[in-house]
Motif scaffolding. Structure first.
Motif, PDB file in Angstrom:
ATOM      1  N   UNK A  83       0.813  -1.218   0.000  1.00  0.00           N
ATOM      2  CA  UNK A  83       0.000   0.000   0.000  1.00  0.00           C
ATOM      3  C   UNK A  83       0.847   1.270   0.000  1.00  0.00           C
ATOM      4  N   UNK A  84       2.145   1.133   0.163  1.00  0.00           N
ATOM      5  CA  UNK A  84       3.019   2.313   0.176  1.00  0.00           C
ATOM      6  C   UNK A  84       3.169   2.866  -1.240  1.00  0.00           C
ATOM      7  N   UNK A  85       3.299   4.159  -1.339  1.00  0.00           N
ATOM      8  CA  UNK A  85       3.493   4.774  -2.638  1.00  0.00           C
ATOM      9  C   UNK A  85       4.987   4.798  -2.972  1.00  0.00           C
ATOM     10  N   UNK A  95      10.921  12.223 -16.120  1.00  0.00           N
ATOM     11  CA  UNK A  95       9.550  12.202 -15.598  1.00  0.00           C
ATOM     12  C   UNK A  95       9.455  11.286 -14.390  1.00  0.00           C
ATOM     13  N   UNK A  96       8.692  11.729 -13.381  1.00  0.00           N
ATOM     14  CA  UNK A  96       8.473  10.950 -12.173  1.00  0.00           C
ATOM     15  C   UNK A  96       6.973  10.688 -12.018  1.00  0.00           C
ATOM     16  N   UNK A  97       6.638   9.470 -11.586  1.00  0.00           N
ATOM     17  CA  UNK A  97       5.239   9.103 -11.370  1.00  0.00           C
ATOM     18  C   UNK A  97       5.149   8.366 -10.046  1.00  0.00           C
ATOM     19  N   UNK A  98       4.167   8.719  -9.225  1.00  0.00           N
ATOM     20  CA  UNK A  98       3.964   8.028  -7.954  1.00  0.00           C
ATOM     21  C   UNK A  98       2.763   7.103  -8.049  1.00  0.00           C
ATOM     22  N   UNK A  99       2.940   5.843  -7.628  1.00  0.00           N
ATOM     23  CA  UNK A  99       1.852   4.865  -7.613  1.00  0.00           C
ATOM     24  C   UNK A  99       2.029   3.982  -6.382  1.00  0.00           C
TER      25      UNK A  99
END
Length: 291
Positions: A119-121, A133-137
């Motif tokens: 569940x951690x991003x 580019x950075x993306x958080x999921x």
């Protein structure tokens, strides 16, 4: 000390998706029989190892490990002072038996990491030279959606890569179990970067400070050039495309130093050395940057 730098022939055995690489001119018949038996033994052992749940026998992987023209040493053959004198400021090498991370390896299995961190991003970067580019999921989403083999025609800006950008507070319970390489450089301290990536992914040529890279699961192929020899590459083309389009046509005097490292092996790269990486399997790995 030994250097693995021979040209090899490949052999396949029915029922086993493996390649036995033999040095074509110097192996004797007895040596061939030995390596056949060793490969079968290794393969049978591999059948009992599920790779931490990160890959299955049917998963896509790159078979060609290439040559290894780096020095490959057992850690017992090299003292800390010898490391400083011979390698730390001048050339890369691969060390075996340098760390003992069997507990860390268990904690890095797919089920363990998803249970603890699902569940951690996490922050993903595009796999081009400058990581624009950075993306958080959520980590679970990364594993379920983004962790997959990379097509040969993909651009670096199209590939999301989980490496570095770790939240050390959230991942501290895992990093505390890692045994870093014991060799240090004067006036430096280590910082960890942890990653997981699919087969065919990697980071194109770039450089930074010195450090160590250890594979926990899978295999990672490295290509390296000294600081004064900038390789020819496009910063938005992947390592896989460079390997298929540029590497085969390089003159011998422009060929890189290279080696594929496996679990239990640690690669050291000196300061400002150009390097590119290619994950041959779905791989779990950790680097210790010496800043």
């Amino acid at each position: 000390m030994r250097t693995e730098s021979a040209r090899f022939r490949s052999f396949r055995f029915p029922g086993f998706p493996l390649q036995l690489r033999m040095e074509s001119r110097t192996r004797t018949a007895a040596g061939v029989r030995f390596w056949v038996l060793l490969s079968f033994a290794s393969r049978l052992a591999g059948l009992k190892d599920d790779g931490g749940g990160w890959f299955r026998e049917t998963d896509f992987r790159l078979e060609d490990e290439g040559r290894c023209n780096l020095d490959v040493l057992d850690a017992s053959e090299l003292s800390h002072q010898q490391f400083l004198d011979r390698y730390a400021f001048s050339r890369p090498l691969v060390l075996r038996g340098l760390t003992e991370n069997s507990k860390f390896r268990l904690l890095c299995s797919r089920s363990s990491l998803l249970t603890e961190f699902g569940s951690r991003r996490v922050k993903l970067s595009t796999a081009n030279t400058h990581s624009y580019r950075k993306v958080e999921v959520p980590f679970q989403e990364f594993v379920d959606v983004h962790l997959k083999p990379q097509p040969a025609d993909a651009l670096g800006s199209d590939t999301l890569y989980f490496f570095g950008d770790n939240n050390f507070t959230e991942w501290q319970s895992l990093f505390q179990q890692y045994e870093p390489p014991p060799y240090v450089l004067p006036h430096s301290s280590g910082a960890y970067s942890f990653g997981i990536a699919g087969a065919g992914t990697g980071v194109p040529f770039h450089w930074h400070g010195p450090g160590f890279s250890e594979v926990i699961y899978g295999r990672k192929r490295w290509f390296l050039y000294p600081p004064e020899r900038q390789p020819h590459f496009h910063p938005n083309r992947t390592t896989l495309s460079w390997l298929t389009e540029t590497y085969p046509h390089l003159p011998e005097d422009e060929a890189p130093l290279e080696c594929t490292i496996r679990p239990g092996e640690v690669l050291f790269f000196p300061d400002r050395w150009w390097h590119a990486t290619l994950n041959l399997d779905t791989s779990v790995f950790i680097s210790t940057f010496l800043g």
